[in-house]
Scaffold this active site. Structure first.
Site, mmCIF file in Angstrom:
data_model
loop_
_atom_site.group_PDB
_atom_site.id
_atom_site.type_symbol
_atom_site.label_atom_id
_atom_site.label_comp_id
_atom_site.label_asym_id
_atom_site.label_seq_id
_atom_site.Cartn_x
_atom_site.Cartn_y
_atom_site.Cartn_z
ATOM 1 N N GLU A 97 0.230 9.538 0.995
ATOM 2 C CA GLU A 97 -0.408 10.572 1.819
ATOM 3 C C GLU A 97 -0.527 10.166 3.287
ATOM 4 O O GLU A 97 -0.464 11.009 4.182
ATOM 5 C CB GLU A 97 -1.820 10.862 1.283
ATOM 6 C CG GLU A 97 -2.648 11.714 2.206
ATOM 7 C CD GLU A 97 -4.012 12.074 1.647
ATOM 8 O OE1 GLU A 97 -4.886 11.196 1.570
ATOM 9 O OE2 GLU A 97 -4.197 13.233 1.293
ATOM 10 N N ASP A 98 -0.710 8.877 3.505
ATOM 11 C CA ASP A 98 -0.968 8.429 4.878
ATOM 12 C C ASP A 98 0.248 8.527 5.791
ATOM 13 O O ASP A 98 0.114 8.424 7.006
ATOM 14 C CB ASP A 98 -1.523 6.990 4.852
ATOM 15 C CG ASP A 98 -2.906 6.974 4.226
ATOM 16 O OD1 ASP A 98 -3.696 7.892 4.533
ATOM 17 O OD2 ASP A 98 -3.190 6.072 3.421
ATOM 18 N N CYS A 124 -4.778 10.341 -1.878
ATOM 19 C CA CYS A 124 -3.931 9.329 -1.216
ATOM 20 C C CYS A 124 -2.567 9.135 -1.870
ATOM 21 O O CYS A 124 -1.629 8.699 -1.224
ATOM 22 C CB CYS A 124 -4.616 7.967 -1.237
ATOM 23 S SG CYS A 124 -6.376 8.035 -1.037
ATOM 24 N N ARG A 138 0.883 -1.454 7.632
ATOM 25 C CA ARG A 138 1.436 -0.261 6.969
ATOM 26 C C ARG A 138 2.459 0.464 7.840
ATOM 27 O O ARG A 138 3.078 1.426 7.388
ATOM 28 C CB ARG A 138 0.305 0.681 6.533
ATOM 29 C CG ARG A 138 -0.658 0.029 5.543
ATOM 30 C CD ARG A 138 -1.546 1.037 4.858
ATOM 31 N NE ARG A 138 -0.748 2.004 4.095
ATOM 32 C CZ ARG A 138 -1.251 3.112 3.547
ATOM 33 N NH1 ARG A 138 -2.525 3.385 3.675
ATOM 34 N NH2 ARG A 138 -0.476 3.942 2.869
ATOM 35 N N ARG A 163 -8.282 4.163 11.702
ATOM 36 C CA ARG A 163 -6.818 4.281 11.554
ATOM 37 C C ARG A 163 -6.201 5.330 12.483
ATOM 38 O O ARG A 163 -5.058 5.189 12.901
ATOM 39 C CB ARG A 163 -6.477 4.652 10.105
ATOM 40 C CG ARG A 163 -6.961 3.657 9.068
ATOM 41 C CD ARG A 163 -6.214 2.348 9.158
ATOM 42 N NE ARG A 163 -6.729 1.362 8.227
ATOM 43 C CZ ARG A 163 -6.374 1.252 6.954
ATOM 44 N NH1 ARG A 163 -5.481 2.085 6.455
ATOM 45 N NH2 ARG A 163 -6.886 0.328 6.193
ATOM 46 N N ASP A 192 0.818 -1.227 0.000
ATOM 47 C CA ASP A 192 0.000 0.000 0.000
ATOM 48 C C ASP A 192 0.849 1.274 0.000
ATOM 49 O O ASP A 192 0.300 2.383 0.103
ATOM 50 C CB ASP A 192 -0.889 0.038 1.259
ATOM 51 C CG ASP A 192 -2.223 -0.672 1.059
ATOM 52 O OD1 ASP A 192 -2.768 -0.612 -0.064
ATOM 53 O OD2 ASP A 192 -2.712 -1.277 2.026
ATOM 54 N N HIS A 194 -11.272 7.027 5.527
ATOM 55 C CA HIS A 194 -10.621 8.200 6.115
ATOM 56 C C HIS A 194 -11.535 9.419 6.006
ATOM 57 O O HIS A 194 -12.457 9.430 5.191
ATOM 58 C CB HIS A 194 -9.332 8.532 5.334
ATOM 59 C CG HIS A 194 -8.214 7.564 5.515
ATOM 60 N ND1 HIS A 194 -7.613 6.919 4.468
ATOM 61 C CD2 HIS A 194 -7.564 7.147 6.631
ATOM 62 C CE1 HIS A 194 -6.632 6.145 4.921
ATOM 63 N NE2 HIS A 194 -6.584 6.259 6.236
HETATM 64 C C1 CIR Z 1 -5.414 1.168 3.050
HETATM 65 O O1 CIR Z 1 -6.398 0.485 3.357
HETATM 66 O O2 CIR Z 1 -4.686 1.673 3.895
HETATM 67 C C2 CIR Z 1 -5.109 1.381 1.586
HETATM 68 N N1 CIR Z 1 -5.466 0.240 0.835
HETATM 69 C C3 CIR Z 1 -5.840 2.601 1.076
HETATM 70 C C4 CIR Z 1 -5.332 3.876 1.656
HETATM 71 C C5 CIR Z 1 -5.976 5.082 1.067
HETATM 72 N N2 CIR Z 1 -5.349 6.260 1.560
HETATM 73 C C6 CIR Z 1 -5.971 7.412 1.734
HETATM 74 O O3 CIR Z 1 -7.181 7.501 1.571
HETATM 75 N N3 CIR Z 1 -5.256 8.435 2.172
#
Ligand code: CIR
Length: 252
Positions: free
Chosen positions: A65-66, A247, A85, A130, A60, A160
């Site tokens: 962004e995360d 993201c 992650r 999260r 991922d 999110h």
């Molecule tokens: C997750 O579940 O963490 C990833 N598959 C998707 C993350 C999407 N990120 C975001 O919206 N900032």
């Protein structure tokens, strides 16, 4: 005004990332094509785009962004909320430290950048599966130190906060019905998404241009009234992995 973006190429194993989507399995070739178009769009807006290589241990990780939030004053490195992650942020910190002072969210605080919505000097921080209170408070304290304000927002639907609400300029939020009446968003003009077009909430404002996902004509019509330039991009494959336009980059 954004001048830089950090992105990461999706790896061959990107379909092994976390997803709740019941859409079909994503296609790697198409994902690479769509991701390439995303980078081109950012470049066309004059941003310097850093493109990192995939991280085989983190399918991922192209959802960069995360891993961080960058303000004009500071880069906050997150502690991602999903067990699988944690560690994605390790390669982002050294990069951002060239541009900003960096501060890391500490456990037991968790935070995903997808839960942080910046509106000038005010920040909405989603409390989600999260991002927890401890993470939000740590971020809030850092933001306050630099003269910003913040508010926590419960995220009861969607992955999110920014899966459901985004700032589209001119005191306006693009927002799903579920979030539209929250007190925290009082005082903003709102473009409320049609139920069938809710994935279009994940729209990305870069300076005077809106990057919007392809396939949501009603939302496009509504956004056109804002008078901004619009770039439409197909993000069908990222959506199958619960991701979207915001993201896939860290903007600063
Ligand atoms: C997750 O579940 O963490 C990833 N598959 C998707 C993350 C999407 N990120 C975001 O919206 N900032």
């Amino acid at each position: 005004m954004f001048t830089h973006a950090i992105t990461r190429k999706p790896g061959k194993n990107f379909a092994q990332g976390i997803t709740t989507s019941d859409l079909e399995t994503p296609n790697y070739k198409l994902m690479v094509k769509q991701h390439g178009a995303y980078i081109q769009a950012l470049k066309s807006l004059g941003l310097e785009v850093i493109v990192l290589d995939p991280e085989p241990d983190f399918p991922d990780a192209y959802f960069v962004e995360d891993t961080a939030l960058v303000t004009p004053d500071v880069a906050v490195i997150t502690n991602p909320g999903a067990e699988d992650r944690k560690g994605e942020e390790d390669t982002i910190e050294p990069l951002l430290s060239k541009h900003r002072k960096t501060i890391c969210i500490q456990p037991p605080g968790t935070l995903d950048g997808g839960d942080v919505l910046m509106v000038d000097t005010h920040f909405f921080i989603g409390i989600s599966e999260r991002s927890n209170w401890e993470g939000a408070e740590q971020l809030g304290r850092i933001l306050e130190k630099y003269g910003n304000s913040w508010a926590a927002v419960p995220v009861n639907s969607g992955l999110h906060l920014k899966s459901c609400v985004n700032f589209v300029g001119d005191n306006t939020l693009l927002i799903t019905e579920d979030f539209a009446d929250l007190n925290e968003f009082k005082g903003f003009d709102k473009i409320i998404l049609n139920k069938e077009e809710e994935p279009a909430a994940n729209t990305l404002l870069i300076n005077d241009c809106l990057i919007i996902p392809k396939g949501f004509p009603d939302t496009r019509n509504k956004l056109e009234t804002l008078g901004l330039d619009i770039i439409e991009l197909d993000v069908s494959e990222a959506r199958k992995m619960d991701g979207g336009l915001t993201c896939m980059s860290i903007r600063f």
